[in-house]
Enzyme design. Sequence first.
Site, PDB file in Angstrom:
ATOM      1  N   HIS A   1      49.470  88.794 -65.464  1.00 39.55           N
ATOM      2  CA  HIS A   1      50.757  88.576 -66.147  1.00 39.55           C
ATOM      3  C   HIS A   1      51.318  89.880 -66.720  1.00 39.55           C
ATOM      4  O   HIS A   1      50.575  90.693 -67.267  1.00 39.55           O
ATOM      5  CB  HIS A   1      50.590  87.557 -67.279  1.00 39.55           C
ATOM      6  CG  HIS A   1      50.500  86.147 -66.778  1.00 39.55           C
ATOM      7  ND1 HIS A   1      51.575  85.505 -66.222  1.00 39.55           N
ATOM      8  CD2 HIS A   1      49.475  85.282 -66.723  1.00 39.55           C
ATOM      9  CE1 HIS A   1      51.211  84.277 -65.861  1.00 39.55           C
ATOM     10  NE2 HIS A   1      49.936  84.116 -66.146  1.00 39.55           N
TER      11      HIS A   1
ATOM     12  N   ALA B   1      45.863  82.994 -60.699  1.00 38.89           N
ATOM     13  CA  ALA B   1      45.450  84.328 -60.231  1.00 38.89           C
ATOM     14  C   ALA B   1      46.507  85.403 -60.478  1.00 38.89           C
ATOM     15  O   ALA B   1      46.552  86.403 -59.778  1.00 38.89           O
ATOM     16  CB  ALA B   1      45.066  84.283 -58.748  1.00 38.89           C
TER      17      ALA B   1
ATOM     18  N   ILE C   1      40.273  80.722 -74.829  1.00 39.29           N
ATOM     19  CA  ILE C   1      40.976  81.754 -74.055  1.00 39.29           C
ATOM     20  C   ILE C   1      41.775  81.066 -72.944  1.00 39.29           C
ATOM     21  O   ILE C   1      41.289  80.845 -71.839  1.00 39.29           O
ATOM     22  CB  ILE C   1      39.983  82.807 -73.489  1.00 39.29           C
ATOM     23  CG1 ILE C   1      39.094  83.373 -74.608  1.00 39.29           C
ATOM     24  CG2 ILE C   1      40.745  83.915 -72.767  1.00 39.29           C
ATOM     25  CD1 ILE C   1      39.813  84.158 -75.695  1.00 39.29           C
TER      26      ILE C   1
ATOM     27  N   SER D   1      45.646  80.765 -70.808  1.00 38.71           N
ATOM     28  CA  SER D   1      46.463  81.745 -70.097  1.00 38.71           C
ATOM     29  C   SER D   1      47.245  82.575 -71.111  1.00 38.71           C
ATOM     30  O   SER D   1      47.755  82.013 -72.082  1.00 38.71           O
ATOM     31  CB  SER D   1      47.420  81.012 -69.166  1.00 38.71           C
ATOM     32  OG  SER D   1      48.145  81.943 -68.418  1.00 38.71           O
TER      33      SER D   1
ATOM     34  N   LYS E   1      54.079  77.783 -68.874  1.00 44.83           N
ATOM     35  CA  LYS E   1      54.882  78.675 -68.018  1.00 44.83           C
ATOM     36  C   LYS E   1      55.538  77.939 -66.867  1.00 44.83           C
ATOM     37  O   LYS E   1      56.375  78.512 -66.173  1.00 44.83           O
ATOM     38  CB  LYS E   1      53.993  79.795 -67.482  1.00 44.83           C
ATOM     39  CG  LYS E   1      53.409  80.680 -68.584  1.00 44.83           C
ATOM     40  CD  LYS E   1      52.593  81.808 -68.009  1.00 44.83           C
ATOM     41  CE  LYS E   1      51.799  82.552 -69.070  1.00 44.83           C
ATOM     42  NZ  LYS E   1      50.656  81.784 -69.601  1.00 44.83           N
TER      43      LYS E   1
ATOM     44  N   CYS F   1      39.266  81.441 -39.025  1.00 44.96           N
ATOM     45  CA  CYS F   1      40.595  81.434 -39.660  1.00 44.96           C
ATOM     46  C   CYS F   1      40.855  82.753 -40.377  1.00 44.96           C
ATOM     47  O   CYS F   1      41.953  83.292 -40.336  1.00 44.96           O
ATOM     48  CB  CYS F   1      40.698  80.314 -40.689  1.00 44.96           C
ATOM     49  SG  CYS F   1      40.373  78.681 -40.055  1.00 44.96           S
TER      50      CYS F   1
END
Length: 487
Positions: free
Chosen positions: A49, A46, A340, A342, A256, A406
């Site tokens: 970058h 998520a 596709i 990251s 990464k 929660c």
Amino acid sequence: MFDVAIIGAGVVGCAVAYELSQYELRVALIEKENDVAMGASRANTAIIHGGYDPEPHTMMGKLNVEGMHRCFELCEELDVEHKKTGSWVVAFDEEQRVTLQMLLVQGIANGCEGLDILEGDVVRLQEPNLSDEIVAALWVPESGVLNPWEFALAMAEVAVRNGVIFMPNTDVRDLSWREDHYEMGARVVCSGDETTIRARHVINAAGVESDRIHNMVAPPAFEIVPTRGEYYILDGTAAGHVVRSVVFPCPTRAGKGVTISPTIHGDYLVGPNAEVIDDRTDTSVTRSALLDIADKARRVVPDLDLRTSIRNFAGVRSNSTYGDFFIEKSATNFIDLAAIKSPGLTCAPAIARVARKMLCEEGIPMERRVLWRGGRRVIRFKEIPEEERAAFVRAHPLYGRVICRCETITEGEIVAAMKREIPPVSIDGVKRRAGTGMGRCQGGFCGPRVLEIIARESGRDPLCIEEDGCGSFMLIGETKDPTCREI
Ligand SMILES: Cc1cc2nc3c(=O)[nH]c(=O)nc-3n(C[C@H](O)[C@H](O)[C@H](O)COP(=O)(O)OP(=O)(O)OC[C@H]3O[C@@H](n4cnc5c(N)ncnc54)[C@H](O)[C@@H]3O)c2cc1C
């Protein structure tokens, strides 16, 4: 007959649908699952970058910074939860410090702004929980985090509002060119029925299946190498303060690396590893991977308390033998937005613009839709200031009933989600839209109430409500509803 059929409603397909919905075109968004964002777009880190990681000559390098800026703009326009946290890439020795320098140069070539390399002690002033062994770090101020499935969904909702036809449960099985259009044979998932879809142009945004779709119309050009990444989610309340920004180790050829990242919900993500797998659908979580992730993460944050984990999950990357995004016109009126990997979540809006330009080059008339209706607003009860809540609840009583304790999600938010352009059909569909079940109990308390509300609002038999994908029924019993079938 559609002008354009997009195969795959992940973030890339949804971004293309959003982009094309602004033009007078008949567009279909075809998805084999029962909702949007059910592949890699639902299970990832998520992160928006910053753009220092991909090499400048690659499509990833060319699209990252544009995608990043567009992600933030779209999050604002479409009311998608996001945070500009900035990120660090940390170095443990002098060799890694050289890597930071290389990433900085690469980032500048890609158009990143504000990059800086800081000494370990300076970094620890910002992030006191980082290891004393860290000697330096690259600061990337423009990166951030978002809610990935809300991002895809928001773009798809606007697309549908503007005439795009969303076709869930539609698994494209074959594809052939017939003089002036494509004919697609698809299986209706769950019912098993067959259907045929016709379109003049096809866009392949099928994620881990994108090589198979490509091979239906063109000679093989790349092969997907499915690569699983597993995670811990740490409960933010129990874990206390861990990090303010996203923290990466120095990247290696494997990727990464294991990241520690704040989420938009106030929790932390720890992961992923990278394991090449055979089964593209295998999102199981393994003990060995979790132990490996724990070791790597504790090197960066030594006191990380993994006992505060509330869930583990895995996503599968569309890594490929090509090594870059495969964005090509591969056959007559056929565009691949394939492989596709990251930073595909970040790049999706930029990829969509490339796709639109490629369609223009194919000669498709692009006339602006005069009455295009953009924008999107979501009421989140917990964001309403304390002093305004009572009056709001008096006016809208459903927001006075907290269903998910929660995360403080009310019945009003669930009912509103059920009334949007693409209503949820499962308990996890509500989770992705309203945020129920995201917290410490992971739906243990609110799940049955959510099921009741879905059944009531959709007029379906509670026995037919699924937890997630087709056939994942929550209740067992005899039903007279003919649409409720096992797979
Ligand atoms: C572990 C992991 C971590 C990541 N972290 C980040 C990150 O932090 N930041 C970032 O920018 N990127 C990240 N990524 C990459 C990013 O998630 C992906 O690049 C992006 O989600 C790909 O989107 P997509 O639409 O191409 O694929 P998907 O989201 O997989 O969508 C493809 C869709 O096509 C559908 N489909 C497939 N075959 C058919 C068919 N025959 N008929 C109909 N539908 C079909 C699938 O069901 C699926 O919904 C990560 C990925 C992974 C797995």
